[in-house]
Structures are given as C-alpha cells and as structure tokens.
Design a protein around this motif. Structure first.
Motif, PDB file in Angstrom:
ATOM      1  N   GLN A   1     -46.971  52.688 -94.838  1.00 45.96           N
ATOM      2  CA  GLN A   1     -46.382  53.793 -94.076  1.00 45.96           C
ATOM      3  C   GLN A   1     -45.832  53.341 -92.726  1.00 45.96           C
ATOM      4  O   GLN A   1     -44.908  53.962 -92.196  1.00 45.96           O
ATOM      5  CB  GLN A   1     -47.424  54.894 -93.852  1.00 45.96           C
TER       6      GLN A   1
ATOM      7  N   ALA B   1     -41.779  50.810 -95.509  1.00 43.76           N
ATOM      8  CA  ALA B   1     -41.457  52.206 -95.192  1.00 43.76           C
ATOM      9  C   ALA B   1     -39.957  52.456 -95.360  1.00 43.76           C
ATOM     10  O   ALA B   1     -39.539  53.445 -95.965  1.00 43.76           O
ATOM     11  CB  ALA B   1     -41.899  52.542 -93.774  1.00 43.76           C
TER      12      ALA B   1
ATOM     13  N   ALA C   1     -38.530  52.740 -98.925  1.00 38.72           N
ATOM     14  CA  ALA C   1     -38.927  53.925 -99.690  1.00 38.72           C
ATOM     15  C   ALA C   1     -37.731  54.831 -99.954  1.00 38.72           C
ATOM     16  O   ALA C   1     -37.749  55.631-100.889  1.00 38.72           O
ATOM     17  CB  ALA C   1     -40.024  54.696 -98.949  1.00 38.72           C
TER      18      ALA C   1
ATOM     19  N   ILE D   1     -45.053  57.099 -98.404  1.00 34.93           N
ATOM     20  CA  ILE D   1     -44.291  57.845 -97.400  1.00 34.93           C
ATOM     21  C   ILE D   1     -42.997  58.315 -98.044  1.00 34.93           C
ATOM     22  O   ILE D   1     -42.460  57.663 -98.954  1.00 34.93           O
ATOM     23  CB  ILE D   1     -44.006  56.956 -96.163  1.00 34.93           C
TER      24      ILE D   1
ATOM     25  N   GLY E   1     -39.666  57.407 -94.321  1.00 36.23           N
ATOM     26  CA  GLY E   1     -39.801  55.955 -94.266  1.00 36.23           C
ATOM     27  C   GLY E   1     -38.650  55.315 -93.513  1.00 36.23           C
ATOM     28  O   GLY E   1     -38.851  54.391 -92.709  1.00 36.23           O
TER      29      GLY E   1
ATOM     30  N   VAL F   1     -39.222  55.656 -89.901  1.00 34.40           N
ATOM     31  CA  VAL F   1     -40.145  54.669 -89.338  1.00 34.40           C
ATOM     32  C   VAL F   1     -39.383  53.402 -88.951  1.00 34.40           C
ATOM     33  O   VAL F   1     -39.576  52.843 -87.861  1.00 34.40           O
ATOM     34  CB  VAL F   1     -41.258  54.332 -90.352  1.00 34.40           C
TER      35      VAL F   1
END
Length: 270
Positions: free
Chosen positions: A220, A226, A229, A241, A246, A249
């Motif tokens: 995550q 992330a 994703a 996530i 993601g 992030v």
C-alpha cells in the motif's frame, strides 16, 4: 498579489521551459532513450502476451495487466531520462550557466519537470498503445477468448482505458520522482541507485516478510506496487490498494521528492 505581478513570472517560466526543451531535443541521447522506452515497453509486453496461456475458462489471469507488463522495465528508462536532465548539467558544470540565466531556482525545476513530464508522457502513450495492441493481437491465440470469459482488449472498455491511461501517468510520475531525487543528490549514478532502490525495495521486502498484514501494508505504501495497482482490471476487491488510490500514493512520493529537491536547490550553492 496583482495579476500584473504574476505575468513576469509566467513569462519567465515559458521562456525557461522553451530553453529546457531546446536542450533536451538537441541532445540525441535523450531521443534514443525515449525511443528505447517505447521499444522496451512494447517488446516486453508483446513477449508476455505471446507466452501467456489460458487453456481453460477462468484461468485467473488479468489480460490487461499481462499486456502492460513492459511498463515495469520501461520505468527504468523513464527514470534515466529524468535523472540525466539534471545530472548531466551538474556533471558538466552547465548548471552554473542555467542558474545564471534563470536566478529563480524554483522556475528552473518547474521547467525541467514540465519538459520531462511532456516527453515521457508522449513516449509512454505510444509505448502503452503499442502494448495494448500487441495484447489484443496475441492473447486470443493463447486462449484469452470470449469462450474462456475474456473479451478482446479495447480502449472503449472502461477498466482497460483506466489501466492504459494510468500506466502512462505511472511512467510520468516515476520520471518526476527521479527528477526530484537527482535534484537533491546532484549525481547521476547515486540518483539512479536511490530511485531503483526505492522502487524495488518494497516488492523485495514483501517477498521476505511472512506476516500477511505487513505484506499488504508494504504494497500500500511502496511507490511501485501501489502505483502499478492502476493496471489491475480483475479481482479489484482483493487488491491491497485501489487503482487510483495506488497511483495517488506514487504521486505523493513524486511530490515529496520534488519538494526535497526544490528545497535543496534553493538552499545550496550550485
């Protein structure tokens, strides 16, 4: 602050962006790297699609993500492009000329970020489109057919379009992350080491730790797991996530790197 007082700054940014674009397009090395980004991403994606197999229905693979496999090695070239934009100037001393011409250092960094974003976005778009087309062409011959529950890849499909567009943005954000890191450390080799270490550290740790909760948490917060994703189009409920979260992030990592790089650029002598 009045609108009139903003105009010189905006004009200065436009001129600086033009200067940075001129430097980049007249350097044959950057052009070859961008072509390499397209070639490597498309070739690896095509190879993944050509070797994947789905002999029966419900084989549990995500055909869109398979078709975008090449984005993972392609990110290294995107990072190299960004690192060289800053590292080359520090290595040759050209940074002194750049900062003498544009004393406002945040303008210099913003211009470099704009040029890097634009060029990587263009190359990444071509690379991702080629990857999706390769998947559309190759996957049906390997069992990814409507009979097995897999429709042909199409950008008119919402999840496929999101994965493709997100992959382009992923490459741009990785490049901005690399740009910020190189601006902070001011050395090409060190910057690439830090960037690659940061990208691959979290996936490596995920293979080492045994606790499922910690492994999920690493996926995550890590910029690469992330960010990637966004490519998923199946079993979204089981992702550590969400796709856009993601990518968010990764955007935070890139923003943090640019903030640190910009601060170092303003406070330290060139």
């Amino acid at each position: 602050m009045s609108a009139g007082s903003l105009r010189p700054s905006a004009g200065s940014l436009r001129r600086t962006v033009h200067a940075e674009w001129t430097k980049l397009r007249t350097d044959a090395g950057h052009l070859w790297l961008l072509l390499g980004l397209v070639a490597v991403t498309a070739a690896v994606s095509a190879a993944a699609a050509a070797t994947a197999r789905c002999p029966t229905g419900g084989c549990g693979q995500d055909p869109v993500r398979l078709s975008l496999t090449g984005v993972t090695p392609g990110q290294t070239i995107a990072a190299i492009v960004a690192v060289l934009v800053v590292g080359h100037e520090y290595g040759t001393g050209l940074i002194h000329t750049t900062l003498a011409a544009v004393p406002r250092r945040t303008t210099v960094l913003a211009a470099k970020a704009a040029v890097v974003s634009g060029t990587v976005f263009a190359a990444g778009t071509v690379a991702v489109l080629a990857s999706v087309l390769a998947g559309r062409s190759l996957l049906p011959g390997n069992g990814f057919t409507p009979a097995h529950g897999y429709a042909a890849l199409s950008l008119t499909d919402g999840p496929t379009l999101r994965a493709a567009a997100g992959s382009v943005l992923y490459l741009v954000l990785v490049a901005l992350l690399a740009l910020g890191i190189c601006t902070a450390v001011r050395d090409t080799a060190v910057a690439m080491g830090v960037v690659l270490g940061l990208l691959y550290l979290f996936p490596l740790l995920s293979h080492v730790v045994t606790d499922p909760g910690l492994r999920r948490h690493l996926a995550q917060i890590g910029p690469m797991p992330a960010g990637l994703a966004v490519q998923a189009t199946t079993d979204l409920r089981h992702l550590p996530i969400g796709p856009w979260a993601g990518l968010g992030v990764l955007a935070l990592w890139a923003a943090g790197a640019l903030l640190v790089g910009g601060t170092v650029l303003r406070l330290r002598d060139a």
